[in-house]
Each structure stands twice: as C-alpha cells, then as structure tokens.
Design an enzyme around this catalytic site. Structure first.
Site, mmCIF file in Angstrom:
data_model
loop_
_atom_site.group_PDB
_atom_site.id
_atom_site.type_symbol
_atom_site.label_atom_id
_atom_site.label_comp_id
_atom_site.label_asym_id
_atom_site.label_seq_id
_atom_site.Cartn_x
_atom_site.Cartn_y
_atom_site.Cartn_z
ATOM 1 N N ASP A 129 50.871 11.072 40.855
ATOM 2 C CA ASP A 129 49.865 10.011 40.881
ATOM 3 C C ASP A 129 50.558 8.654 40.867
ATOM 4 O O ASP A 129 51.687 8.540 40.392
ATOM 5 C CB ASP A 129 48.971 10.090 39.623
ATOM 6 C CG ASP A 129 47.905 11.170 39.741
ATOM 7 O OD1 ASP A 129 47.634 11.628 40.858
ATOM 8 O OD2 ASP A 129 47.337 11.541 38.693
ATOM 9 N N ARG A 179 49.330 10.968 49.767
ATOM 10 C CA ARG A 179 47.917 10.717 49.469
ATOM 11 C C ARG A 179 47.660 9.213 49.548
ATOM 12 O O ARG A 179 48.322 8.438 48.855
ATOM 13 C CB ARG A 179 47.588 11.205 48.053
ATOM 14 C CG ARG A 179 46.184 10.825 47.602
ATOM 15 C CD ARG A 179 45.990 11.048 46.112
ATOM 16 N NE ARG A 179 46.157 12.439 45.747
ATOM 17 C CZ ARG A 179 46.410 12.850 44.498
ATOM 18 N NH1 ARG A 179 46.525 11.985 43.519
ATOM 19 N NH2 ARG A 179 46.545 14.132 44.232
HETATM 20 P P1 FDA Z 1 35.024 2.741 47.077
HETATM 21 O O1 FDA Z 1 35.000 2.857 45.595
HETATM 22 O O2 FDA Z 1 35.448 1.459 47.708
HETATM 23 O O3 FDA Z 1 33.600 3.147 47.614
HETATM 24 C C1 FDA Z 1 33.313 3.024 48.989
HETATM 25 C C2 FDA Z 1 32.057 3.791 49.335
HETATM 26 O O4 FDA Z 1 32.242 5.174 49.028
HETATM 27 C C3 FDA Z 1 30.845 3.378 48.551
HETATM 28 O O5 FDA Z 1 30.243 2.241 49.111
HETATM 29 C C4 FDA Z 1 29.988 4.633 48.699
HETATM 30 O O6 FDA Z 1 29.416 4.691 49.970
HETATM 31 C C5 FDA Z 1 31.020 5.739 48.593
HETATM 32 N N1 FDA Z 1 31.150 6.167 47.181
HETATM 33 C C6 FDA Z 1 32.128 5.834 46.337
HETATM 34 N N2 FDA Z 1 31.903 6.391 45.119
HETATM 35 C C7 FDA Z 1 30.749 7.069 45.220
HETATM 36 C C8 FDA Z 1 29.966 7.840 44.317
HETATM 37 N N3 FDA Z 1 30.321 7.989 43.037
HETATM 38 N N4 FDA Z 1 28.832 8.404 44.771
HETATM 39 C C9 FDA Z 1 28.437 8.224 46.043
HETATM 40 N N5 FDA Z 1 29.131 7.492 46.944
HETATM 41 C C10 FDA Z 1 30.249 6.922 46.545
HETATM 42 N N6 FDA Z 1 43.863 5.669 42.252
HETATM 43 C C11 FDA Z 1 45.083 5.231 41.846
HETATM 44 O O7 FDA Z 1 45.247 4.033 41.578
HETATM 45 N N7 FDA Z 1 46.125 6.116 41.718
HETATM 46 C C12 FDA Z 1 46.000 7.426 42.024
HETATM 47 O O8 FDA Z 1 46.971 8.187 41.891
HETATM 48 C C13 FDA Z 1 44.732 7.889 42.481
HETATM 49 N N8 FDA Z 1 44.542 9.193 42.798
HETATM 50 C C14 FDA Z 1 43.361 9.571 43.423
HETATM 51 C C15 FDA Z 1 43.208 10.865 43.903
HETATM 52 C C16 FDA Z 1 42.064 11.214 44.600
HETATM 53 C C17 FDA Z 1 41.946 12.592 45.151
HETATM 54 C C18 FDA Z 1 41.024 10.249 44.801
HETATM 55 C C19 FDA Z 1 39.781 10.591 45.577
HETATM 56 C C20 FDA Z 1 41.148 9.006 44.279
HETATM 57 C C21 FDA Z 1 42.301 8.645 43.576
HETATM 58 N N9 FDA Z 1 42.436 7.367 43.039
HETATM 59 C C22 FDA Z 1 43.676 6.962 42.576
HETATM 60 C C23 FDA Z 1 41.254 6.477 42.905
HETATM 61 C C24 FDA Z 1 41.116 5.556 44.107
HETATM 62 O O9 FDA Z 1 42.147 4.611 44.113
HETATM 63 C C25 FDA Z 1 39.776 4.818 44.071
HETATM 64 O O10 FDA Z 1 39.715 4.055 42.917
HETATM 65 C C26 FDA Z 1 38.560 5.702 44.139
HETATM 66 O O11 FDA Z 1 38.764 6.791 45.006
HETATM 67 C C27 FDA Z 1 37.347 4.926 44.663
HETATM 68 O O12 FDA Z 1 37.603 4.417 45.955
HETATM 69 P P2 FDA Z 1 36.902 4.976 47.296
HETATM 70 O O13 FDA Z 1 37.971 5.044 48.343
HETATM 71 O O14 FDA Z 1 36.237 6.239 47.010
HETATM 72 O O15 FDA Z 1 35.925 3.873 47.774
#
Ligand code: FDA
Length: 303
Positions: A129, A179
């Site tokens: 991570d 990732r």
């Molecule tokens: P974002 O939060 O910008 O959301 C964009 C859109 O996605 C929203 O407008 C909505 O449409 C949809 N969405 C998001 N959340 C939703 C929900 N709960 N329900 C419905 N729709 C939703 N971070 C880090 O700093 N270090 C790491 O090692 C990791 N590791 C990691 C592993 C994995 C497998 C994932 C999926 C994520 C991480 N993260 C992470 C976290 C990552 O950096 C981030 O904070 C979250 O994934 C949220 O970002 P999104 O890309 O989902 O989009």
C-alpha cells in the site's frame, strides 16, 4: 480527516455499539476467521481478493512483529483453505516497522520480505500500500529491493501526487504490477493536486501510461468515468482481460463489482480485517458524505 487524529472522537466512535454495524459494512471483521469467511464468499461470487490486516503507523517494534505474524498466519490459512490462487495480501509498511525511526526501514524491509516469502510459498502475491507522501521514496525503495527476490510484488501509485505520472513511466515494465488509486491522505498543495479535476486528469494520464506499457495495471477506483476510460484504453491497447484488473474497496459499489465480473473482467476486492479499523474507516467517511450520513444515522437510530 482531522477527526482521525482526535483521541476523543476515536473513543466515542469505537465504544458506540451501533457504530460496529457500520464498521461491518466496510471491514470483514476482527479475526482471521472472519477474513477467511468473507474471502470465500467473494471468491464464490467470481471476485478476487486482496486482504489488508488493519493497522498503520506502528511506533512499537513488538507491534510490528505482531502485524507481520498476522500476515504469515492469514497467508498459511489462505493456502490451507485453497483460496490463495484468488486472494493476495496488501501491506502497509508503516504497520511493519517503517515508521519506527532509526532502523525502521530495515525492519520494514525484513518483515515485508518474510511476508513475501510466505505469500510465494502458497502461490500468491503481496502489494505494498502507499501512505502519505513523506513515505513514497522509502516505499518505492523497499519495493525495488523486494522485487529482486519477489518480482511480482505490487506497487501502489497515487494520482493526486504531481510525481506520479513519472513514477508510472518508471514502473510500467514487464511483470510490474501497479495499482493506480487517486490517493486518500491529506496532502499539501506543494506535492499534490488540491482539486478533484487535477487529480482526475492525472489519473487518466497515468492510466494511459500504464495501459500502454508492458506491466500489469490494477485500476483501483469506484469512479464510473475512470472505469469506462480504463476499459476503453484496454481495448485501444489490445490488452487481454487477464493483463489488467479492476479493484474496489469492500462494501463500496458491490453491484458494480458484480457487473464487471459478469462481463468476465477481473475484479479484486480490497478486504480489510482486524481490530485497528478506526483510521481506515475515517478515511472512507471523509471521502464520501453519503458514507458519513449513513454512519451518523446509525448513531442516532436503533433500526
Ligand atoms: P472518488 O472518491 O473521487 O469518487 C468518484 C466517483 O466514484 C463518485 O462521484 C461516485 O460516482 C463513485 N463513488 C465513489 N465512492 C462511492 C461510494 N461509496 N458509493 C457509490 N459510488 C461511489 N489510497 C491510498 O492513498 N493508498 C493506497 O494504498 C490505497 N489503496 C487502495 C486500494 C484499492 C483497491 C482502492 C479501491 C482504493 C485504494 N485507496 C488507496 C483509496 C483511493 O486512493 C481513494 O481514496 C478511494 O478509492 C476513493 O477514490 P475513487 O477513485 O473511488 O473516486
């Protein structure tokens, strides 16, 4: 995010009985049995898993060893349960010694090496991570060392950091599992995009590099636009479906996870377990007001 550092709020949340119900939505449970049961269920539904033993910023050497041992144990159990082909582990280096100061990095490398060996022993992999930006160089340095013996060790890069597009170029090499996430720490504008558009544009630029490269991109996002763009880039770069994967967090957009799996896309669920769930949960709540509303409702409602 500042709530994650408040001991008062932490105590109130951890001791509220109903909040445990909400925790369950995002965390498999506190024990390795809970983690194995949730893994088996996800695998039955056609999804892959990466298990995260919760805990970070360990300032105690004994605790770092306890965390290492938890990983050794869950890996052996995944092997015995026949789940190690579909499930790997994700490790925060700060939980295995990186934050100790002094020889901390050395301990973290040694502990991570032992975890990688245990993973290789049951035929699976480890992904490191990525934490806040002060640890990025150290984490990528440890990754490079680990990859000498365990080339399949996965990296995580965070699109909100200005440096990440260049890190993607460095890591988009044959056999390199990367990732790509947006990033979830509270970073200063000197190192990271402060606005959503800046991060999203960077995510797309990074995706283009990874999808066009020779490595194995792991598209970690719940964002429908990023998922669509990743799919289009995979087609444009003539990637087969086993040469990349989507990743989402446990409890977030499960229907989308199943939709992609039904299209024969590889979908891996990041599945946290353990009793140190507080920091993880607060990051999930801070990211999405709807999650926070769900949590607050559960504190005032008995239904
Ligand atoms: P974002 O939060 O910008 O959301 C964009 C859109 O996605 C929203 O407008 C909505 O449409 C949809 N969405 C998001 N959340 C939703 C929900 N709960 N329900 C419905 N729709 C939703 N971070 C880090 O700093 N270090 C790491 O090692 C990791 N590791 C990691 C592993 C994995 C497998 C994932 C999926 C994520 C991480 N993260 C992470 C976290 C990552 O950096 C981030 O904070 C979250 O994934 C949220 O970002 P999104 O890309 O989902 O989009």
């Amino acid at each position: 995010m500042s709530a994650s550092r408040s001991e008062l709020i932490k105590h109130a949340v951890s001791s509220a009985p109903i909040s445990r119900e909400v925790v369950r939505r995002f965390v498999a449970g506190e024990t390795s049995e809970d983690a194995l049961a949730a893994t088996a269920e996800l695998v039955r539904s056609g999804r892959l898993v990466t298990l995260d033993h919760l805990g970070e910023d360990t300032l105690d050497r004994g605790q770092a060893e306890v965390t290492r041992d938890a990983y050794l144990r869950i890996l052996a159990e995944l092997g015995s349960a026949g789940l190690s082909e579909a499930a790997e582990v994700s490790v925060k280096l700060s939980a295995v010694g990186q934050a100790l100061g002094g020889d901390g990095e050395k301990f973290a490398l040694e502990h991570a090496r032992q975890i990688c060996a245990a993973a290789a022993n049951v035929g699976t992999t480890v992904t490191l991570d990525m934490e806040d930006h002060t640890t990025t160089d150290s984490t990528l340095g440890i990754l490079a060392e680990l990859r000498q013996d365990f080339p399949s060790t996965g990296a995580v890069l965070q699109a909100y950091l200005y440096r990440t597009e260049s890190d993607c170029v460095d890591l988009a090499r044959a056999g390199s599992r990367v990732r790509l996430c947006k990033g979830s720490y509270d970073e200063p504008s000197s190192v990271a995009f402060a606005d959503r558009a800046g991060t999203d544009n960077s995510y797309v630029r990074c995706l283009k590099v990874l999808m066009a490269g020779d490595g194995y991109p792991m598209v970690a996002t719940h964002d429908p636009r990023m998922i669509e763009i990743a799919g289009a880039l995979a087609i444009r770069n003539q990637r087969s479906k086993d040469s990349y994967e989507y990743q989402m967090l446990y409890g977030i957009r499960p229907e989308e996870q199943l939709r992609l799996a039904a299209l024969r896309e590889q979908v891996r669920v990041y599945l946290p377990y353990g009793d140190q769930w507080y920091g993880y949960l607060v990051r999930r709540l801070a990211e999405r007001p709807a999650n926070l509303a769900l949590f607050m409702r559960s504190l005032v409602s008995t239904r």
